[in-house]
Design a protein around this motif. Structure first.
Motif, PDB file in Angstrom:
ATOM      1  N   SER A  54      -6.294   4.241   1.928  1.00 35.73           N
ATOM      2  CA  SER A  54      -5.004   4.764   2.374  1.00 35.73           C
ATOM      3  C   SER A  54      -5.064   4.860   3.889  1.00 35.73           C
ATOM      4  N   GLU A  56      -2.770   6.501   7.193  1.00 35.16           N
ATOM      5  CA  GLU A  56      -1.646   7.360   7.583  1.00 35.16           C
ATOM      6  C   GLU A  56      -1.760   7.721   9.055  1.00 35.16           C
ATOM      7  N   ASN A  72       0.812   2.412   7.761  1.00 33.47           N
ATOM      8  CA  ASN A  72       0.799   3.431   6.716  1.00 33.47           C
ATOM      9  C   ASN A  72       0.893   2.792   5.344  1.00 33.47           C
ATOM     10  N   LEU A  74      -0.938   2.357   1.105  1.00 33.58           N
ATOM     11  CA  LEU A  74      -2.108   2.168   0.259  1.00 33.58           C
ATOM     12  C   LEU A  74      -2.397   0.673   0.244  1.00 33.58           C
ATOM     13  N   CYS A  91       1.323   7.112   1.515  1.00 34.18           N
ATOM     14  CA  CYS A  91       0.092   7.075   2.294  1.00 34.18           C
ATOM     15  C   CYS A  91      -0.689   8.383   2.321  1.00 34.18           C
ATOM     16  N   CYS A 105      -5.202   7.812  -7.282  1.00 33.60           N
ATOM     17  CA  CYS A 105      -4.976   8.399  -5.972  1.00 33.60           C
ATOM     18  C   CYS A 105      -4.522   9.839  -6.189  1.00 33.60           C
TER      19      CYS A 105
END
Length: 132
Positions: A54, A56, A72, A74, A91, A105
């Motif tokens: 991920s 971000e 940003n 996955l 994200c 996740c």
């Protein structure tokens, strides 16, 4: 922070920073090469010659907020080819786990906005994504 992922005969090493380089190390030959490059990497896992992570971009004011950025999301990287594929725009995850068929996740569901009081949360939010 350095993360290591042993994948078959290759190891991927990631140093956490704004720009993240995933390296692969061939245990047979000792050769090190770049598997992928990405910004704002947060959580990383691997499975079957693929890296999942991920990313971000965030900023801190009073609370932690996500800043819109093309990095940003996955992501999945094929270690052999270096091909990067976006799996989701979402994200914000605390951790990732890849199994043979799914990427799990999860993130904490905080009582207050993220960053204000991270010790208090209601539970976890889990997202399951098919990967095969």
């Amino acid at each position: 922070e350095i993360s290591e992922c042993l994948v078959g005969s290759e190891m991927c090493i990631r140093a956490a920073s704004e720009e993240c380089t995933f390296l692969k190390y061939n245990l047979k030959t000792g050769e090190i090469s770049r598997a992928a490059l990405h910004n704002y990497v947060q959580s990383v896992t691997y499975n079957n010659n693929k890296i999942y992570f991920s990313a971000e971009k965030s900023e801190w004011n009073i609370v932690r907020t996500t800043v819109e950025d093309e990095n940003n999301g996955l992501w999945e990287v094929d270690i052999e080819t270096g091909t990067k594929k976006k799996l989701s725009d979402e994200c914000v995850f605390d951790d990732l786990l890849a199994t043979e068929n799914y990427l799990y996740c999860y993130r904490k569901d905080y009582l207050l906005p993220r960053g204000m009081d991270n010790a208090r949360y209601k539970g976890y939010i889990l997202k399951q994504i098919p990967i095969n």
